[in-house]
Scaffold this motif. Structure first.
Motif, PDB file in Angstrom:
ATOM      1  N   ARG A 119       5.998   5.936   0.522  1.00 12.17           N
ATOM      2  CA  ARG A 119       5.034   7.659   0.953  1.00 12.17           C
ATOM      3  C   ARG A 119       5.828   8.371   0.057  1.00 12.17           C
ATOM      4  O   ARG A 119       6.297   8.312  -0.390  1.00 12.17           O
ATOM      5  N   SER A 120       4.468   8.353  -1.058  1.00 11.58           N
ATOM      6  CA  SER A 120       4.871   8.952  -2.273  1.00 11.58           C
ATOM      7  C   SER A 120       4.608   9.847  -2.643  1.00 11.58           C
ATOM      8  O   SER A 120       3.032  10.611  -2.938  1.00 11.58           O
ATOM      9  N   GLU A 121       5.605  11.318  -3.823  1.00  9.82           N
ATOM     10  CA  GLU A 121       5.048  12.357  -3.985  1.00  9.82           C
ATOM     11  C   GLU A 121       3.845  12.249  -4.677  1.00  9.82           C
ATOM     12  O   GLU A 121       3.581  11.992  -5.706  1.00  9.82           O
ATOM     13  N   ALA A 152       0.629  -1.157  -0.076  1.00  8.70           N
ATOM     14  CA  ALA A 152       0.215  -0.247  -0.130  1.00  8.70           C
ATOM     15  C   ALA A 152       1.516   0.782  -0.015  1.00  8.70           C
ATOM     16  O   ALA A 152       1.617   1.068  -0.116  1.00  8.70           O
ATOM     17  N   VAL A 153       0.181   2.089  -0.904  1.00 12.80           N
ATOM     18  CA  VAL A 153       0.782   3.730  -0.855  1.00 12.80           C
ATOM     19  C   VAL A 153       0.206   5.056   0.137  1.00 12.80           C
ATOM     20  O   VAL A 153      -1.023   5.055  -0.358  1.00 12.80           O
ATOM     21  N   THR A 154       0.698   5.430   0.518  1.00 13.36           N
ATOM     22  CA  THR A 154       0.232   6.734   0.306  1.00 13.36           C
ATOM     23  C   THR A 154       0.981   7.726  -0.171  1.00 13.36           C
ATOM     24  O   THR A 154       2.064   8.556   0.009  1.00 13.36           O
ATOM     25  N   PHE A 155       0.105   8.469  -0.488  1.00 17.81           N
ATOM     26  CA  PHE A 155       0.669   9.927  -1.551  1.00 17.81           C
ATOM     27  C   PHE A 155       0.206  11.440  -0.698  1.00 17.81           C
ATOM     28  O   PHE A 155      -0.409  11.634  -0.495  1.00 17.81           O
ATOM     29  N   PHE A 156       1.592  12.182  -1.108  1.00 18.19           N
ATOM     30  CA  PHE A 156       1.065  13.665   0.035  1.00 18.19           C
ATOM     31  C   PHE A 156       1.967  14.345  -1.037  1.00 18.19           C
ATOM     32  O   PHE A 156       2.887  14.567  -1.769  1.00 18.19           O
ATOM     33  N   GLY A 169       0.313  17.998   3.260  1.00 18.79           N
ATOM     34  CA  GLY A 169       0.767  16.564   3.449  1.00 18.79           C
ATOM     35  C   GLY A 169      -0.221  15.449   2.555  1.00 18.79           C
ATOM     36  O   GLY A 169      -0.408  15.848   1.934  1.00 18.79           O
ATOM     37  N   ASP A 170      -0.569  14.723   4.089  1.00 13.99           N
ATOM     38  CA  ASP A 170      -1.191  13.044   3.106  1.00 13.99           C
ATOM     39  C   ASP A 170      -2.100  13.693   2.009  1.00 13.99           C
ATOM     40  O   ASP A 170      -3.008  13.682   3.478  1.00 13.99           O
ATOM     41  N   ARG A 171      -2.174  12.732   1.224  1.00 13.44           N
ATOM     42  CA  ARG A 171      -3.411  12.822   0.619  1.00 13.44           C
ATOM     43  C   ARG A 171      -4.260  12.071   0.472  1.00 13.44           C
ATOM     44  O   ARG A 171      -5.731  12.087   0.658  1.00 13.44           O
ATOM     45  N   PHE A 172      -4.484  10.919   0.125  1.00 16.32           N
ATOM     46  CA  PHE A 172      -4.673   9.304   0.201  1.00 16.32           C
ATOM     47  C   PHE A 172      -3.809   8.785   0.066  1.00 16.32           C
ATOM     48  O   PHE A 172      -2.372   8.524  -0.285  1.00 16.32           O
ATOM     49  N   THR A 173      -4.387   7.127   0.107  1.00 16.81           N
ATOM     50  CA  THR A 173      -3.896   6.020   0.667  1.00 16.81           C
ATOM     51  C   THR A 173      -4.510   5.330  -0.185  1.00 16.81           C
ATOM     52  O   THR A 173      -5.240   5.255  -0.762  1.00 16.81           O
ATOM     53  N   ILE A 174      -3.879   4.545  -1.129  1.00 17.60           N
ATOM     54  CA  ILE A 174      -3.967   3.296  -1.841  1.00 17.60           C
ATOM     55  C   ILE A 174      -3.627   1.404  -1.524  1.00 17.60           C
ATOM     56  O   ILE A 174      -2.274   1.836  -1.370  1.00 17.60           O
TER      57      ILE A 174
END
Length: 268
Positions: free
Chosen positions: A203-205, A122-126, A130-135
């Motif tokens: 965590r991915s930009e 899983a990955v959280t985009f930021f 700050g953090d935007r959403f998680t896939i």
């Protein structure tokens, strides 16, 4: 030399590279191969990279003479890693951040699942706010196969794969510009067992300058090309390729509105 190599392509982003290297945990046993794709405006600061790198491993720098594109940078790194004899290969992009034990967890999973050749998480985009959403990508191979007929079931900077798979399947394809990862992962899915871990390990930009946004139409066109390549004449394939074609035809602002109304977090 460690068992695992981390492959990071770089292009005019030394600050992002240093941040990514600094995120790797100090107890991680991993070497890093950084491939500079002909940077001209902002060169790599190797001293800053060495200060940021706290993991139990070595840094290797490879410099391409001119910009050739990410797939060429990735393939140059893969070739160097294969020649060195590593067992596992992990991916990360500049500005992306790892959980401090990401690679230990992925290696442990692959060690205990010898039939799995490609593993993501899983990955959280930021972004700057700050953090935007998680896939949460599908976890089992069967779920992954179903997802691949719709969209990529792996987030590129989260993956680790076996070097043996690279030797058997070859390098990243160069005929799927902006979708080289989707094309490459289809090769693994078609031949081997694959999996995703449920935990967020990367965590991915997220920004509009990224490949998924700045080359959206090209990426969508390549996605349709790949869906046709792996078309299996099932109702699922008809539905998914129709959906991809509609997404390609509509402006991104419209598809974002639809996804927000449906409660979907992924905006590509």
């Amino acid at each position: 030399m460690n068992r695992t190599a981390l492959l990071i392509p770089h292009f005019n982003n030394p600050q992002g590279l240093a941040a990514s290297l600094a995120s790797v945990g100090e107890h991680e046993q991993i070497d890093a191969f950084i491939v500079d794709d002909g940077s001209s405006r902002q060169r790599i600061d190797e001293a800053a990279c060495a200060r940021a790198w706290q993991a139990e491993g070595e840094l290797h720098f490879i410099y391409l003479p001119h910009n050739q594109g990410i797939e060429h940078a990735l393939n140059t790194g893969l070739q160097a890693i294969l020649e060195a004899g590593y067992e596992y290969i992990a991916r990360l992009d500049c500005d992306d951040l790892c959980a401090p034990d990401r690679f230990t967890k992925q290696m442990a999973f692959l060690d205990s699942h010898s039939d799995v050749y490609l593993l993501g998480s899983a990955v959280t985009f930021f972004d700057a706010s700050g953090d935007r959403f998680t896939i949460n990508q599908p976890q089992t191979h069967d779920e992954i196969v179903r997802q691949m007929h719709d969209d990529n079931a792996f987030t590129h900077p989260t993956v680790m794969f076996r070097a043996a798979g690279v030797k058997a399947l070859g390098l990243y394809p160069t005929d799927c510009k902006a979708a080289e990862d989707f094309a490459y992962f289809w090769r693994f899915v078609a031949r081997y067992q694959t999996a995703n871990l449920a935990e967020v390990l990367t965590r991915s930009e997220y920004n509009d300058a990224g490949i998924s946004m700045s080359h959206r139409r090209q990426q969508q066109a390549m996605r349709i090309k790949l869906l046709w390549r792996y078309f299996d004449y099932s109702p699922r394939s008809f539905i998914k390729i129709s959906k991809a074609s509609l997404s390609f035809a509509l402006p991104v602002s419209f598809t974002r509105k639809i996804k927000r109304l449906l409660g979907m977090g992924k905006w590509d």
